[in-house]
Design an enzyme around this catalytic site. Structure first.
Site, PDB file in Angstrom:
ATOM      1  N   ILE A   1     -29.551  20.535  20.125  1.00  0.00           N
ATOM      2  CA  ILE A   1     -29.286  21.228  21.395  1.00  0.00           C
ATOM      3  C   ILE A   1     -27.859  21.789  21.418  1.00  0.00           C
ATOM      4  O   ILE A   1     -27.620  22.898  21.912  1.00  0.00           O
ATOM      5  CB  ILE A   1     -29.493  20.245  22.579  1.00  0.00           C
ATOM      6  CG1 ILE A   1     -30.971  19.824  22.671  1.00  0.00           C
ATOM      7  CG2 ILE A   1     -29.034  20.871  23.886  1.00  0.00           C
ATOM      8  CD1 ILE A   1     -31.233  18.668  23.633  1.00  0.00           C
TER       9      ILE A   1
ATOM     10  N   SER B   1     -30.731  12.997  30.341  1.00  0.00           N
ATOM     11  CA  SER B   1     -32.090  12.930  29.765  1.00  0.00           C
ATOM     12  C   SER B   1     -33.075  12.612  30.865  1.00  0.00           C
ATOM     13  O   SER B   1     -32.748  11.915  31.839  1.00  0.00           O
ATOM     14  CB  SER B   1     -32.178  11.829  28.709  1.00  0.00           C
ATOM     15  OG  SER B   1     -33.523  11.639  28.331  1.00  0.00           O
TER      16      SER B   1
ATOM     17  N   TYR C   1     -30.708   3.203  26.419  1.00  0.00           N
ATOM     18  CA  TYR C   1     -30.529   4.668  26.359  1.00  0.00           C
ATOM     19  C   TYR C   1     -30.636   5.270  27.768  1.00  0.00           C
ATOM     20  O   TYR C   1     -29.782   6.064  28.179  1.00  0.00           O
ATOM     21  CB  TYR C   1     -31.597   5.266  25.437  1.00  0.00           C
ATOM     22  CG  TYR C   1     -31.558   6.773  25.336  1.00  0.00           C
ATOM     23  CD1 TYR C   1     -30.560   7.418  24.610  1.00  0.00           C
ATOM     24  CD2 TYR C   1     -32.524   7.568  25.962  1.00  0.00           C
ATOM     25  CE1 TYR C   1     -30.520   8.808  24.515  1.00  0.00           C
ATOM     26  CE2 TYR C   1     -32.502   8.950  25.872  1.00  0.00           C
ATOM     27  CZ  TYR C   1     -31.498   9.571  25.144  1.00  0.00           C
ATOM     28  OH  TYR C   1     -31.460  10.944  25.057  1.00  0.00           O
TER      29      TYR C   1
HETATM   30  P1  NAD Z   1     -29.053  15.736  17.399  1.00  0.00           P
HETATM   31  O1  NAD Z   1     -29.107  14.420  16.711  1.00  0.00           O
HETATM   32  O2  NAD Z   1     -29.563  16.931  16.711  1.00  0.00           O
HETATM   33  O3  NAD Z   1     -27.582  16.032  17.902  1.00  0.00           O
HETATM   34  C1  NAD Z   1     -26.711  15.028  18.322  1.00  0.00           C
HETATM   35  C2  NAD Z   1     -25.305  15.547  18.153  1.00  0.00           C
HETATM   36  O4  NAD Z   1     -24.398  14.556  18.642  1.00  0.00           O
HETATM   37  C3  NAD Z   1     -24.959  15.774  16.693  1.00  0.00           C
HETATM   38  O5  NAD Z   1     -24.210  16.966  16.596  1.00  0.00           O
HETATM   39  C4  NAD Z   1     -24.072  14.602  16.329  1.00  0.00           C
HETATM   40  O6  NAD Z   1     -23.100  14.915  15.369  1.00  0.00           O
HETATM   41  C5  NAD Z   1     -23.417  14.323  17.662  1.00  0.00           C
HETATM   42  N1  NAD Z   1     -22.955  12.954  17.744  1.00  0.00           N
HETATM   43  C6  NAD Z   1     -23.656  11.814  17.734  1.00  0.00           C
HETATM   44  N2  NAD Z   1     -22.851  10.757  17.808  1.00  0.00           N
HETATM   45  C7  NAD Z   1     -21.588  11.263  17.851  1.00  0.00           C
HETATM   46  C8  NAD Z   1     -20.299  10.683  17.920  1.00  0.00           C
HETATM   47  N3  NAD Z   1     -20.121   9.363  17.934  1.00  0.00           N
HETATM   48  N4  NAD Z   1     -19.238  11.509  17.948  1.00  0.00           N
HETATM   49  C9  NAD Z   1     -19.378  12.851  17.914  1.00  0.00           C
HETATM   50  N5  NAD Z   1     -20.570  13.443  17.841  1.00  0.00           N
HETATM   51  C10 NAD Z   1     -21.644  12.656  17.812  1.00  0.00           C
HETATM   52  O7  NAD Z   1     -29.850  15.490  18.752  1.00  0.00           O
HETATM   53  P2  NAD Z   1     -30.087  16.387  20.078  1.00  0.00           P
HETATM   54  O8  NAD Z   1     -31.480  16.119  20.449  1.00  0.00           O
HETATM   55  O9  NAD Z   1     -29.600  17.758  19.931  1.00  0.00           O
HETATM   56  O10 NAD Z   1     -29.165  15.571  21.094  1.00  0.00           O
HETATM   57  C11 NAD Z   1     -28.116  16.137  21.842  1.00  0.00           C
HETATM   58  C12 NAD Z   1     -28.043  15.435  23.188  1.00  0.00           C
HETATM   59  O11 NAD Z   1     -29.248  15.692  23.910  1.00  0.00           O
HETATM   60  C13 NAD Z   1     -27.918  13.913  23.105  1.00  0.00           C
HETATM   61  O12 NAD Z   1     -26.960  13.470  24.035  1.00  0.00           O
HETATM   62  C14 NAD Z   1     -29.304  13.423  23.492  1.00  0.00           C
HETATM   63  O13 NAD Z   1     -29.278  12.160  24.078  1.00  0.00           O
HETATM   64  C15 NAD Z   1     -29.710  14.495  24.482  1.00  0.00           C
HETATM   65  N6  NAD Z   1     -31.159  14.588  24.692  1.00  0.00           N
HETATM   66  C16 NAD Z   1     -31.994  14.905  23.658  1.00  0.00           C
HETATM   67  C17 NAD Z   1     -33.362  14.958  23.888  1.00  0.00           C
HETATM   68  C18 NAD Z   1     -34.336  15.284  22.790  1.00  0.00           C
HETATM   69  O14 NAD Z   1     -35.544  15.060  22.976  1.00  0.00           O
HETATM   70  N7  NAD Z   1     -33.921  15.811  21.672  1.00  0.00           N
HETATM   71  C19 NAD Z   1     -33.867  14.711  25.169  1.00  0.00           C
HETATM   72  C20 NAD Z   1     -32.988  14.390  26.190  1.00  0.00           C
HETATM   73  C21 NAD Z   1     -31.629  14.348  25.941  1.00  0.00           C
END
Ligand code: NAD
Length: 249
Positions: A18, A137, A150
């Site tokens: 995202i 989320s 979470y």
């Molecule tokens: P993703 O794993 O592709 O991206 C996560 C990003 O967070 C990565 O760029 C990673 O490097 C970064 N990250 C993780 N831990 C970190 C840290 N300690 N320091 C710096 N960067 C860190 O996943 P995504 O789905 O794109 O998730 C992005 C956000 O969206 C998250 O907060 C997740 O909880 C939220 N989210 C995702 C979903 C889903 O279904 N994919 C749904 C609801 C919320």
């Protein structure tokens, strides 16, 4: 003219999923970008693909010294911030009796403490009328089994949108959240599950979404763009739920 023409936008976790889709959307709208994440290699690839004016900084969101480094680099390159997308996060799921202190601390350290201090450390650089968007989320609204830690980490962000909007009101800084439903991103490959369990869980998610599919990162990116730009000027302390109808229908 783009909706973020000339604006400086910082996106934590901007090298994947995202966050990366949002960086692409912001770039198309004329923003100058800072992306952070934990992996320098994927940060460099993302920066190259994004093109334009991009600063990519390796910084662990749960480490306050690294956040200081991130914002020192932002200050040096751009001097100010107009949009802060607090997106970095991890997902870990386990039933109550299997949650370890390590899992608890890791999720809260990154998702809540990391988000909190990201905002605190960005504050001196935030322009008046800046926009802060928190990636929460749909899990914060639903009683999904195995999601207790979470979901709580994300519910905490929804209260931050309100309290910090109140605190920053005099400077016109708006804090809002986006709450995505299931979105197809690499987060599912990082859960430590076998590919079979991931595929099974994905199927069950799809059944729960009235639209019958996962969301796409670009769909969340466009929602974040709305919250980042002046189009959402009357929204503060609130949340947009982008979940294909999961929580409403
Ligand atoms: P993703 O794993 O592709 O991206 C996560 C990003 O967070 C990565 O760029 C990673 O490097 C970064 N990250 C993780 N831990 C970190 C840290 N300690 N320091 C710096 N960067 C860190 O996943 P995504 O789905 O794109 O998730 C992005 C956000 O969206 C998250 O907060 C997740 O909880 C939220 N989210 C995702 C979903 C889903 O279904 N994919 C749904 C609801 C919320």
């Amino acid at each position: 003219m783009g909706k973020l023409e000339g604006k400086v936008a910082v996106i934590t976790g901007g090298n994947s999923g995202i966050g990366l889709a949002t960086a692409q959307e912001f770039s198309r709208e004329g923003a100058r970008l800072v992306i952070s994440g934990r992996d320098q290699k994927t940060l460099d690839v993302a920066a190259r693909e994004l093109g334009g004016e991009v600063l990519a900084v390796r910084a662990d969101a749960s480490n306050l010294a690294e956040l200081d480094r991130l914002f020192a680099a932002v200050k040096e390159r751009f001097g100010k911030i107009d949009v802060l997308f607090v997106n970095a996060g991890i997902a870990k799921f386990a039933p109550l009796d299997a949650v370890t202190e390590e899992l608890f601390d890791q999720v809260l350290d990154i998702n809540f403490k990391g988000a909190y201090f990201t905002i605190q450390k960005a504050l001196p650089l935030l322009n008046d009328n800046a926009s802060i968007i928190l990636n929460a989320s749909i899990a914060a609204h639903l009683g999904l089994p195995d999601s207790s830690v979470y979901a709580a980490s994300k519910a905490a962000l929804l209260t931050l949108a309100r309290t910090l909007s109140a605190e920053l009101l005099s400077r016109g800084i708006r804090v809002n959240a986006v709450s995505p439903g299931p979105i197809r991103t690499p987060i599912f490959d990082r859960l430590g599950w076998t590919p079979e369990v991931v595929a099974e869980t994905a199927k069950s998610f799809e059944k729960q979404v009235p639209l019958g599919r996962f969301g796409r990162p670009e769909e969340i990116a466009r929602t974040v763009l709305f919250l980042a730009s002046a189009d959402s000027s009357f929204l503060l302390g609130t949340e947009i739920i982008a979940d294909g109808g999961t929580s409403q229908l």
